[in-house]
Design a protein around this motif. Structure first.
Motif, PDB file in Angstrom:
ATOM      1  N   LYS A 189       0.973  -1.178  -0.017  1.00 26.94           N
ATOM      2  CA  LYS A 189       0.174   0.158   0.112  1.00 26.94           C
ATOM      3  C   LYS A 189       0.853   1.235   0.042  1.00 26.94           C
ATOM      4  CE  LYS A 189      -2.614  -1.264   3.571  1.00 26.94           C
ATOM      5  NZ  LYS A 189      -3.990  -1.359   4.544  1.00 26.94           N
ATOM      6  N   ILE A 190       1.799   1.242   0.565  1.00 26.02           N
ATOM      7  CA  ILE A 190       3.028   2.508   0.738  1.00 26.02           C
ATOM      8  C   ILE A 190       3.484   2.510  -1.033  1.00 26.02           C
ATOM      9  CG2 ILE A 190       4.973   3.242   1.557  1.00 26.02           C
ATOM     10  CD1 ILE A 190       4.364   1.695   4.241  1.00 26.02           C
ATOM     11  N   VAL A 191       3.975   1.492  -1.500  1.00 31.24           N
ATOM     12  CA  VAL A 191       4.447   1.360  -2.682  1.00 31.24           C
ATOM     13  C   VAL A 191       3.440   2.005  -3.810  1.00 31.24           C
ATOM     14  CG1 VAL A 191       5.151   0.112  -4.955  1.00 31.24           C
ATOM     15  CG2 VAL A 191       6.067  -0.525  -2.548  1.00 31.24           C
ATOM     16  N   ASP A 192       2.128   1.799  -3.563  1.00 29.16           N
ATOM     17  CA  ASP A 192       1.191   2.126  -4.386  1.00 29.16           C
ATOM     18  C   ASP A 192       1.043   3.675  -4.218  1.00 29.16           C
ATOM     19  OD1 ASP A 192      -1.276   2.167  -6.006  1.00 29.16           O
ATOM     20  OD2 ASP A 192      -2.394   2.356  -4.314  1.00 29.16           O
ATOM     21  N   GLY A 193       1.023   4.117  -3.037  1.00 26.71           N
ATOM     22  CA  GLY A 193       0.993   5.549  -2.669  1.00 26.71           C
ATOM     23  C   GLY A 193       2.032   6.464  -3.340  1.00 26.71           C
ATOM     24  N   LEU A 194       3.528   5.752  -3.103  1.00 31.45           N
ATOM     25  CA  LEU A 194       4.658   6.238  -3.873  1.00 31.45           C
ATOM     26  C   LEU A 194       4.437   6.494  -5.325  1.00 31.45           C
ATOM     27  CD1 LEU A 194       7.246   4.242  -1.772  1.00 31.45           C
ATOM     28  CD2 LEU A 194       6.890   6.874  -1.707  1.00 31.45           C
ATOM     29  N   GLU A 195       3.718   5.517  -6.007  1.00 27.18           N
ATOM     30  CA  GLU A 195       3.637   5.686  -7.395  1.00 27.18           C
ATOM     31  C   GLU A 195       2.608   6.786  -7.528  1.00 27.18           C
ATOM     32  OE1 GLU A 195       5.451   4.437  -9.528  1.00 27.18           O
ATOM     33  OE2 GLU A 195       6.454   3.055  -8.183  1.00 27.18           O
ATOM     34  N   LYS A 196       1.575   6.975  -6.828  1.00 26.27           N
ATOM     35  CA  LYS A 196       0.483   7.947  -7.138  1.00 26.27           C
ATOM     36  C   LYS A 196       1.230   9.331  -6.890  1.00 26.27           C
ATOM     37  CE  LYS A 196      -3.265   5.284  -5.589  1.00 26.27           C
ATOM     38  NZ  LYS A 196      -4.199   5.080  -4.434  1.00 26.27           N
ATOM     39  N   PHE A 197       2.129   9.389  -5.708  1.00 25.28           N
ATOM     40  CA  PHE A 197       3.176  10.757  -5.633  1.00 25.28           C
ATOM     41  C   PHE A 197       3.902  11.022  -6.994  1.00 25.28           C
ATOM     42  CE2 PHE A 197       6.658  13.218  -3.980  1.00 25.28           C
ATOM     43  CZ  PHE A 197       5.962  13.913  -3.350  1.00 25.28           C
ATOM     44  N   ARG A 198       4.555  10.063  -7.339  1.00 25.54           N
ATOM     45  CA  ARG A 198       5.474  10.064  -8.525  1.00 25.54           C
ATOM     46  C   ARG A 198       4.506  10.569  -9.765  1.00 25.54           C
ATOM     47  NH1 ARG A 198       7.541   7.417 -12.821  1.00 25.54           N
ATOM     48  NH2 ARG A 198       6.172   5.528 -12.276  1.00 25.54           N
ATOM     49  N   ALA A 199       3.409  10.039  -9.862  1.00 24.00           N
ATOM     50  CA  ALA A 199       2.542  10.522 -10.957  1.00 24.00           C
ATOM     51  C   ALA A 199       2.553  12.054 -11.136  1.00 24.00           C
ATOM     52  CB  ALA A 199       1.202   9.494 -10.925  1.00 24.00           C
ATOM     53  N   ASP A 200       2.200  12.476  -9.851  1.00 25.35           N
ATOM     54  CA  ASP A 200       2.017  13.871  -9.694  1.00 25.35           C
ATOM     55  C   ASP A 200       3.177  14.765  -9.920  1.00 25.35           C
ATOM     56  OD1 ASP A 200      -0.791  13.370  -9.433  1.00 25.35           O
ATOM     57  OD2 ASP A 200      -1.053  13.916  -7.343  1.00 25.35           O
ATOM     58  N   PHE A 201       4.241  14.411  -9.163  1.00 24.19           N
ATOM     59  CA  PHE A 201       5.432  15.311  -8.954  1.00 24.19           C
ATOM     60  C   PHE A 201       6.368  14.873  -9.888  1.00 24.19           C
ATOM     61  CE2 PHE A 201       3.193  15.964  -5.076  1.00 24.19           C
ATOM     62  CZ  PHE A 201       3.657  17.102  -4.626  1.00 24.19           C
ATOM     63  N   GLY A 202       6.320  13.748 -10.507  1.00 24.87           N
ATOM     64  CA  GLY A 202       7.359  13.265 -11.551  1.00 24.87           C
ATOM     65  C   GLY A 202       8.781  12.749 -10.685  1.00 24.87           C
ATOM     66  N   CYS A 203       8.649  12.624  -9.656  1.00 26.02           N
ATOM     67  CA  CYS A 203       9.765  11.851  -8.550  1.00 26.02           C
ATOM     68  C   CYS A 203       9.052  11.550  -7.554  1.00 26.02           C
ATOM     69  CB  CYS A 203      10.777  12.880  -8.492  1.00 26.02           C
ATOM     70  SG  CYS A 203      10.233  14.073  -7.614  1.00 26.02           S
ATOM     71  N   TYR A 204       9.768  10.353  -6.654  1.00 22.05           N
ATOM     72  CA  TYR A 204       9.403   9.987  -5.332  1.00 22.05           C
ATOM     73  C   TYR A 204       9.707  11.097  -4.503  1.00 22.05           C
ATOM     74  CZ  TYR A 204       9.044   5.647  -7.903  1.00 22.05           C
ATOM     75  OH  TYR A 204       8.716   4.728  -8.787  1.00 22.05           O
ATOM     76  N   PRO A 205       9.423  10.845  -3.039  1.00 21.23           N
ATOM     77  CA  PRO A 205       9.485  11.711  -2.262  1.00 21.23           C
ATOM     78  C   PRO A 205      10.992  11.634  -1.748  1.00 21.23           C
ATOM     79  CG  PRO A 205       7.507  10.660  -1.541  1.00 21.23           C
ATOM     80  CD  PRO A 205       8.123   9.955  -2.812  1.00 21.23           C
ATOM     81  N   ASN A 206      11.560  12.732  -1.554  1.00 22.56           N
ATOM     82  CA  ASN A 206      12.984  12.701  -1.165  1.00 22.56           C
ATOM     83  C   ASN A 206      13.468  12.629   0.511  1.00 22.56           C
ATOM     84  OD1 ASN A 206      12.727  14.928   0.160  1.00 22.56           O
ATOM     85  ND2 ASN A 206      13.359  16.251  -1.526  1.00 22.56           N
ATOM     86  N   ALA A 207      14.388  12.439   0.720  1.00 25.52           N
ATOM     87  CA  ALA A 207      14.537  12.121   2.262  1.00 25.52           C
ATOM     88  C   ALA A 207      14.171  13.495   3.279  1.00 25.52           C
ATOM     89  CB  ALA A 207      16.444  11.937   2.456  1.00 25.52           C
ATOM     90  N   GLY A 208      14.048  14.461   2.600  1.00 25.35           N
ATOM     91  CA  GLY A 208      13.764  15.591   3.496  1.00 25.35           C
ATOM     92  C   GLY A 208      12.202  15.357   4.209  1.00 25.35           C
ATOM     93  N   CYS A 209      11.288  14.932   3.084  1.00 25.63           N
ATOM     94  CA  CYS A 209       9.794  14.714   3.596  1.00 25.63           C
ATOM     95  C   CYS A 209       9.419  13.333   4.020  1.00 25.63           C
ATOM     96  CB  CYS A 209       8.738  15.456   2.832  1.00 25.63           C
ATOM     97  SG  CYS A 209       8.744  14.587   1.209  1.00 25.63           S
ATOM     98  N   GLY A 210      10.307  12.384   3.110  1.00 21.51           N
ATOM     99  CA  GLY A 210       9.956  10.963   3.219  1.00 21.51           C
ATOM    100  C   GLY A 210       8.540  10.421   3.066  1.00 21.51           C
ATOM    101  N   LEU A 211       8.210   9.588   3.722  1.00 22.71           N
ATOM    102  CA  LEU A 211       6.822   8.834   3.647  1.00 22.71           C
ATOM    103  C   LEU A 211       5.704   9.847   4.174  1.00 22.71           C
ATOM    104  CD1 LEU A 211       7.570   5.232   4.720  1.00 22.71           C
ATOM    105  CD2 LEU A 211       7.293   6.180   2.501  1.00 22.71           C
ATOM    106  N   ASP A 212       6.049  10.537   5.130  1.00 21.49           N
ATOM    107  CA  ASP A 212       5.012  11.810   5.655  1.00 21.49           C
ATOM    108  C   ASP A 212       4.396  12.549   4.548  1.00 21.49           C
ATOM    109  OD1 ASP A 212       5.365  10.776   8.040  1.00 21.49           O
ATOM    110  OD2 ASP A 212       7.059  12.233   8.480  1.00 21.49           O
ATOM    111  N   CYS A 213       5.189  12.712   3.417  1.00 28.44           N
ATOM    112  CA  CYS A 213       4.712  13.475   2.308  1.00 28.44           C
ATOM    113  C   CYS A 213       3.403  12.578   1.374  1.00 28.44           C
ATOM    114  CB  CYS A 213       5.552  13.664   1.071  1.00 28.44           C
ATOM    115  SG  CYS A 213       6.811  14.993   1.387  1.00 28.44           S
ATOM    116  N   LEU A 214       3.140  11.418   1.920  1.00 28.11           N
ATOM    117  CA  LEU A 214       1.798  10.739   1.148  1.00 28.11           C
ATOM    118  C   LEU A 214       0.790  11.002   2.016  1.00 28.11           C
ATOM    119  CD1 LEU A 214       3.901   7.398   0.758  1.00 28.11           C
ATOM    120  CD2 LEU A 214       3.643   8.997  -0.835  1.00 28.11           C
TER     121      LEU A 214
END
Length: 160
Positions: free
Chosen positions: A37-62
């Motif tokens: 489910k986290i991977v699914d969220g990461l893929e949705k985030f990447r679809a909107d931003f063109g990249c995965y969350p960086n170390a600065g915000c990490g998973l909390d950005c999801l």
């Protein structure tokens, strides 16, 4: 009556044995499901931003718009998705050269950098659902063979 008791005890023992075999496996699969489910969220985030969350915000950005970015269309994971494993230890997420590494430490509680007994999400095409179905079929066949064995044993005693 004795036959019914034996039959029920065989079924009970088979189910008990399978719960020991599959008990820890089901916890492992529950952890993998949470990671999926986290991977699914990461893929949705990447679809909107063109990249995965960086170390600065990490998973909390999801879950929340920490960047206060207009592109953010989240939350990208449901509130029941936990960023901790089943033992309360944090899930490990590392942004790495345009991709990510995601896992949780395994039963030993030691971070093996995604190796050892660390638990990783399912990968697309790794056939994990086929393995689970196959294991269920094998368990059913094993249970059926035990039942057939005891029925034939009973019939031999009765007519034999």
């Amino acid at each position: 009556m004795v036959v019914i008791n034996k039959f029920l005890s065989v079924i009970f023992l088979t189910l008990l044995a399978s719960s020991f075999v599959y008990g820890s496996k089901s916890e492992h699969e529950a952890e993998r499901y949470n990671l999926d489910k986290i991977v699914d969220g990461l893929e949705k985030f990447r679809a909107d931003f063109g990249c995965y969350p960086n170390a600065g915000c990490g998973l909390d950005c999801l879950k929340s718009n920490l960047r206060h970015d207009m592109k953010w269309k989240g939350p990208y994971v449901l509130s029941d998705v936990d960023f901790q494993d089943l033992n309360g230890r944090p899930v490990i997420y590392r942004f790495n050269k345009g991709t990510f590494i995601l896992y949780s430490v395994g039963e030993n509680g030691v971070d093996d950098n995604g190796g050892g007994d660390d638990i990783k999400p399912h990968l697309p095409g790794d056939g994990w659902n086929i393995l689970i179905i196959g294991e269920a079929i094998l368990l059913f066949i094993f249970s059926a063979l035990i039942v057939v064995f005891f029925i034939t044993k009973f019939l031999r005693k009765k007519w034999g």
